[in-house]
Write a protein that holds these residues in place. Structure first.
Motif, PDB file in Angstrom:
ATOM      1  N   ALA A   1      17.170 -24.636  73.799  1.00 51.71           N
ATOM      2  CA  ALA A   1      16.477 -24.188  75.203  1.00 51.71           C
ATOM      3  C   ALA A   1      16.570 -22.588  75.058  1.00 51.71           C
ATOM      4  O   ALA A   1      15.609 -21.872  75.635  1.00 51.71           O
ATOM      5  CB  ALA A   1      17.466 -24.444  76.502  1.00 51.71           C
ATOM      6  N   VAL A   2      17.387 -22.046  74.505  1.00 49.35           N
ATOM      7  CA  VAL A   2      17.459 -20.660  74.109  1.00 49.35           C
ATOM      8  C   VAL A   2      16.597 -20.297  72.961  1.00 49.35           C
ATOM      9  O   VAL A   2      15.788 -19.159  73.019  1.00 49.35           O
ATOM     10  CB  VAL A   2      18.817 -20.085  73.839  1.00 49.35           C
ATOM     11  N   LEU A   3      16.818 -21.054  71.939  1.00 51.70           N
ATOM     12  CA  LEU A   3      16.014 -20.689  70.648  1.00 51.70           C
ATOM     13  C   LEU A   3      14.571 -20.684  70.912  1.00 51.70           C
ATOM     14  O   LEU A   3      13.737 -19.913  70.400  1.00 51.70           O
ATOM     15  CB  LEU A   3      16.377 -21.716  69.480  1.00 51.70           C
ATOM     16  N   GLU A   4      14.047 -21.748  71.619  1.00 48.83           N
ATOM     17  CA  GLU A   4      12.518 -21.751  71.948  1.00 48.83           C
ATOM     18  C   GLU A   4      12.224 -20.741  72.905  1.00 48.83           C
ATOM     19  O   GLU A   4      10.918 -20.302  72.912  1.00 48.83           O
ATOM     20  CB  GLU A   4      12.259 -23.302  72.523  1.00 48.83           C
ATOM     21  N   ALA A   5      12.952 -20.619  73.747  1.00 47.53           N
ATOM     22  CA  ALA A   5      12.630 -19.526  74.740  1.00 47.53           C
ATOM     23  C   ALA A   5      12.418 -18.117  73.916  1.00 47.53           C
ATOM     24  O   ALA A   5      11.429 -17.301  74.373  1.00 47.53           O
ATOM     25  CB  ALA A   5      13.461 -19.327  75.971  1.00 47.53           C
ATOM     26  N   CYS A   6      13.557 -17.966  73.291  1.00 46.20           N
ATOM     27  CA  CYS A   6      13.367 -16.448  72.119  1.00 46.20           C
ATOM     28  C   CYS A   6      12.118 -16.639  71.300  1.00 46.20           C
ATOM     29  O   CYS A   6      11.438 -15.891  70.967  1.00 46.20           O
ATOM     30  CB  CYS A   6      14.586 -16.546  71.427  1.00 46.20           C
ATOM     31  N   GLY A   7      11.733 -17.942  70.790  1.00 39.29           N
ATOM     32  CA  GLY A   7      10.505 -18.250  69.891  1.00 39.29           C
ATOM     33  C   GLY A   7       9.431 -17.776  71.015  1.00 39.29           C
ATOM     34  O   GLY A   7       8.453 -17.069  70.258  1.00 39.29           O
ATOM     35  N   PHE A   8       9.306 -18.117  71.928  1.00 39.59           N
ATOM     36  CA  PHE A   8       8.008 -17.683  73.069  1.00 39.59           C
ATOM     37  C   PHE A   8       8.100 -16.332  73.234  1.00 39.59           C
ATOM     38  O   PHE A   8       6.968 -15.612  72.823  1.00 39.59           O
ATOM     39  CB  PHE A   8       8.055 -18.758  74.477  1.00 39.59           C
ATOM     40  N   LEU A   9       9.187 -15.686  73.443  1.00 40.81           N
ATOM     41  CA  LEU A   9       8.975 -14.173  73.569  1.00 40.81           C
ATOM     42  C   LEU A   9       8.716 -13.534  72.327  1.00 40.81           C
ATOM     43  O   LEU A   9       7.822 -12.496  72.385  1.00 40.81           O
ATOM     44  CB  LEU A   9      10.484 -13.724  73.871  1.00 40.81           C
ATOM     45  N   GLU A  10       9.071 -14.172  71.153  1.00 37.13           N
ATOM     46  CA  GLU A  10       8.728 -13.409  69.833  1.00 37.13           C
ATOM     47  C   GLU A  10       7.081 -13.610  69.875  1.00 37.13           C
ATOM     48  O   GLU A  10       6.348 -12.652  69.356  1.00 37.13           O
ATOM     49  CB  GLU A  10       9.090 -14.390  68.602  1.00 37.13           C
ATOM     50  N   SER A  11       6.473 -14.854  70.152  1.00 43.68           N
ATOM     51  CA  SER A  11       5.077 -14.956  70.172  1.00 43.68           C
ATOM     52  C   SER A  11       4.266 -13.891  71.171  1.00 43.68           C
ATOM     53  O   SER A  11       3.139 -13.871  70.910  1.00 43.68           O
ATOM     54  CB  SER A  11       4.580 -16.413  70.428  1.00 43.68           C
ATOM     55  N   ARG A  12       5.032 -13.291  72.023  1.00 46.72           N
ATOM     56  CA  ARG A  12       4.429 -12.490  72.871  1.00 46.72           C
ATOM     57  C   ARG A  12       4.961 -10.959  72.487  1.00 46.72           C
ATOM     58  O   ARG A  12       4.901 -10.199  73.346  1.00 46.72           O
ATOM     59  CB  ARG A  12       5.108 -12.627  74.311  1.00 46.72           C
ATOM     60  N   GLY A  13       5.336 -10.678  71.186  1.00 48.55           N
ATOM     61  CA  GLY A  13       5.709  -9.430  70.992  1.00 48.55           C
ATOM     62  C   GLY A  13       6.826  -8.914  71.129  1.00 48.55           C
ATOM     63  O   GLY A  13       7.204  -7.759  70.637  1.00 48.55           O
ATOM     64  N   TYR A  14       7.810  -9.539  71.655  1.00 50.02           N
ATOM     65  CA  TYR A  14       9.092  -9.181  71.462  1.00 50.02           C
ATOM     66  C   TYR A  14       9.898  -9.480  70.305  1.00 50.02           C
ATOM     67  O   TYR A  14       9.169 -10.179  69.416  1.00 50.02           O
ATOM     68  CB  TYR A  14      10.082 -10.171  72.590  1.00 50.02           C
ATOM     69  N   GLU A  15      11.022  -8.816  69.957  1.00 53.66           N
ATOM     70  CA  GLU A  15      11.569  -8.983  68.623  1.00 53.66           C
ATOM     71  C   GLU A  15      13.170  -9.636  68.999  1.00 53.66           C
ATOM     72  O   GLU A  15      13.522  -9.299  69.775  1.00 53.66           O
ATOM     73  CB  GLU A  15      11.960  -7.695  68.001  1.00 53.66           C
ATOM     74  N   VAL A  16      13.444 -10.607  68.032  1.00 52.53           N
ATOM     75  CA  VAL A  16      14.901 -11.266  68.064  1.00 52.53           C
ATOM     76  C   VAL A  16      15.586 -11.244  67.155  1.00 52.53           C
ATOM     77  O   VAL A  16      14.815 -11.736  65.958  1.00 52.53           O
ATOM     78  CB  VAL A  16      14.304 -12.708  68.652  1.00 52.53           C
ATOM     79  N   THR A  17      16.805 -10.764  67.094  1.00 49.55           N
ATOM     80  CA  THR A  17      17.563 -11.021  65.846  1.00 49.55           C
ATOM     81  C   THR A  17      18.404 -12.301  66.127  1.00 49.55           C
ATOM     82  O   THR A  17      19.210 -12.330  67.152  1.00 49.55           O
ATOM     83  CB  THR A  17      18.712  -9.693  65.874  1.00 49.55           C
ATOM     84  N   PHE A  18      18.359 -13.209  64.979  1.00 49.53           N
ATOM     85  CA  PHE A  18      19.243 -14.291  65.117  1.00 49.53           C
ATOM     86  C   PHE A  18      20.575 -13.884  64.290  1.00 49.53           C
ATOM     87  O   PHE A  18      20.243 -14.038  63.082  1.00 49.53           O
ATOM     88  CB  PHE A  18      18.454 -15.640  64.629  1.00 49.53           C
ATOM     89  N   VAL A  19      21.518 -13.900  64.717  1.00 44.55           N
ATOM     90  CA  VAL A  19      22.745 -13.540  64.143  1.00 44.55           C
ATOM     91  C   VAL A  19      23.261 -14.800  63.485  1.00 44.55           C
ATOM     92  O   VAL A  19      23.327 -15.933  64.014  1.00 44.55           O
ATOM     93  CB  VAL A  19      23.777 -13.005  65.032  1.00 44.55           C
ATOM     94  N   PRO A  20      23.587 -15.024  61.911  1.00 46.67           N
ATOM     95  CA  PRO A  20      24.165 -15.903  61.530  1.00 46.67           C
ATOM     96  C   PRO A  20      25.454 -16.425  61.907  1.00 46.67           C
ATOM     97  O   PRO A  20      26.304 -15.459  62.711  1.00 46.67           O
ATOM     98  CB  PRO A  20      24.286 -15.798  59.971  1.00 46.67           C
ATOM     99  N   VAL A  21      26.037 -17.505  61.385  1.00 43.59           N
ATOM    100  CA  VAL A  21      27.450 -17.948  61.765  1.00 43.59           C
ATOM    101  C   VAL A  21      28.298 -18.196  60.419  1.00 43.59           C
ATOM    102  O   VAL A  21      27.711 -18.238  59.369  1.00 43.59           O
ATOM    103  CB  VAL A  21      27.669 -19.328  62.710  1.00 43.59           C
ATOM    104  N   ASP A  22      29.469 -18.492  60.589  1.00 40.32           N
ATOM    105  CA  ASP A  22      30.194 -18.593  59.421  1.00 40.32           C
ATOM    106  C   ASP A  22      30.406 -20.191  59.083  1.00 40.32           C
ATOM    107  O   ASP A  22      29.882 -21.040  59.798  1.00 40.32           O
ATOM    108  CB  ASP A  22      31.750 -18.280  59.322  1.00 40.32           C
ATOM    109  N   ARG A  23      30.904 -20.852  58.273  1.00 42.29           N
ATOM    110  CA  ARG A  23      30.922 -22.129  57.854  1.00 42.29           C
ATOM    111  C   ARG A  23      31.692 -22.981  58.808  1.00 42.29           C
ATOM    112  O   ARG A  23      31.322 -24.271  59.001  1.00 42.29           O
ATOM    113  CB  ARG A  23      31.836 -22.398  56.529  1.00 42.29           C
ATOM    114  N   GLU A  24      32.117 -22.654  59.804  1.00 46.95           N
ATOM    115  CA  GLU A  24      32.607 -23.279  61.054  1.00 46.95           C
ATOM    116  C   GLU A  24      32.001 -23.270  62.340  1.00 46.95           C
ATOM    117  O   GLU A  24      32.274 -23.679  63.338  1.00 46.95           O
ATOM    118  CB  GLU A  24      34.172 -22.776  61.425  1.00 46.95           C
ATOM    119  N   GLY A  25      30.783 -22.274  62.077  1.00 44.89           N
ATOM    120  CA  GLY A  25      29.744 -22.353  63.082  1.00 44.89           C
ATOM    121  C   GLY A  25      30.295 -21.075  64.049  1.00 44.89           C
ATOM    122  O   GLY A  25      29.728 -20.758  65.224  1.00 44.89           O
TER     123      GLY A  25
END
Ligand SMILES: *Cc1c(COP(=O)(O)O)cnc(C)c1O
Length: 387
Positions: free
Chosen positions: A101-125
């Protein structure tokens, strides 16, 4: 024997919740926006429910907007804050392990010219707050990090991230669908401005939830129409659902600590037992973890076959993988914690809850090892049948 070990997907509605809801379908059917007595009766019920939800997270009732569930709340948070703050910037920060729900909403915003930074996680998430700090820019308008991950159960350091968001004057959202009612959630302690909740993850009805919106937070509405919910979400209030949601949250809070402690004992026994299976690997954090979550990868097995064999033995669990049109793709969460695809594909999530007894865990510890070794003896399904 029947064992429901999929409380992370949904939970049965508490009988007390059902009885609280029932009168609001027929006898007390009023529209909460109507002036007359029928309307006032419905309005009072919705407001009582709002108080229960607010109290559960340390908010005031006027900061609670009822929605159709956490999916809508997540969309509302992401799109609503993006649209309201365009003049400040068009950059959002989130993580690689968020709910769709968050990822796809952010993806939609990207398609509309917004920029999104996806911060990674460690091996435990786990998200490192320093990585979030480094991702914040002058044009960042929202940080969205989930409170606890629905697949692997890892609880994120929201307090720290919330504080740094506040220092930088950036709105902070957290998806707390998995935590409200089973772990302490307080919007001031977490320093969040927006927080998503779902009723059906906590023994309430499906199709209702809430977005907490801190007083003064700039967010546009995404559903237009009447002036319901203080002009923040148009549409006739779902009175029975709101009543059920409020009651479910109230009940969950009453026994939260005891239930969490009970689940932790069952969870740890299940996890330790399953970890003894050859080639098994526990995913997620051992310390910062949802009370009822066990997520295990079984090398050399595939989750689809595991889930079917479990279902045959009366066990409901779910996979860490999303099955798209017949081809098993490892879930984004398992990829994000660096699990190799051949291990990720043998992953099962057991999520324990109110229906789970010690006998259920005994049964799981009896059938899972059998099923895993049976599956490993079978040749892979793709072996060509040529002689
Ligand atoms: C279940 C869940 C959702 C979706 O909630 P719905 O009320 O079913 O829309 C969103 N986020 C997380 C973390 C969840 O576990």
């Amino acid at each position: 024997m029947h064992v429901y070990a999929d409380h992370g997907a949904t939970t049965p509605v508490d009988a007390r919740v059902v009885s609280a809801m029932l009168p609001y379908f027929s006898e007390r059917f009023g529209n909460a926006s109507s002036i007359h007595a029928w309307g006032q009766e419905a309005r009072e019920a919705v407001d009582r429910a709002r108080e229960h939800v607010a109290r559960a997270i340390g908010a005031t009732p006027s900061e609670i907007v009822f929605t159709s569930g956490a999916t809508e709340s997540d969309n509302f948070a992401a799109l609503g804050s993006a649209f309201a703050n365009e003049s400040r910037g068009r950059h959002l920060v989130t993580t690689t392990v968020e709910h769709h729900a968050v990822l796809e909403a952010c993806g939609f915003l990207e398609s509309r010219g917004y920029e999104v930074t996806f911060v990674p996680v460690d091996r435990e998430g786990r998200v490192d707050p320093d990585d979030v700090r480094a991702a914040i820019r002058n044009d960042t308008i929202l940080i969205s990090v989930m409170h606890a991950n629905n697949e692997i159960g890892t609880v994120e350091p929201i307090e720290t991230i919330g504080r740094l968001a506040r220092e930088r004057g950036v709105l902070m959202h957290t998806d707390a669908a998995q935590t409200v009612g089973i772990m302490p959630v307080h919007v001031d302690e977490l320093s969040v401005d927006l927080l998503s909740i779902s009723a059906h993850k906590r023994y309430g009805p499906k199709g209702v939830g809430a977005l907490y919106v801190r007083k003064g937070a700039r967010i546009s509405r995404i559903q237009h129409g009447g002036s319901h919910e203080r002009n923040r979400r148009a549409g006739t209030e779902n009175v029975p659902a709101a009543v059920g949601f409020g009651e479910a949250i109230r009940i969950a809070l009453e026994s939260m600590e005891e239930e969490a402690a009970r689940l932790r004992v069952l969870r740890d026994r299940l996890a330790q037992g399953l970890a003894r299976i050859d080639g098994a690997r526990l995913n997620g954090s051992l310390t910062d973890r949802l009370p009822g979550n066990v997520n295990v990868s079984f090398e050399g097995a595939d989750s689809e076959s595991l889930l079917m064999a479990l279902d045959f033995r009366g066990v409901a669990a779910s996979s860490g993988s999303a099955c798209t049109s017949g081809s098993l793709e490892p879930s984004h969460v398992l990829s994000a914690i660096g699990l190799p695809p051949d291990i990720a594909k043998g992953t099962v999530r057991f999520s324990l809850g109110r229906t789970t007894s010690a006998a259920d865990v005994d049964y799981l510890l009896h059938v899972v090892p059998e099923i895993v070794s049976q599956l490993r003896r079978k040749p892979p399904l793709t072996t060509p049948n040529i002689r």
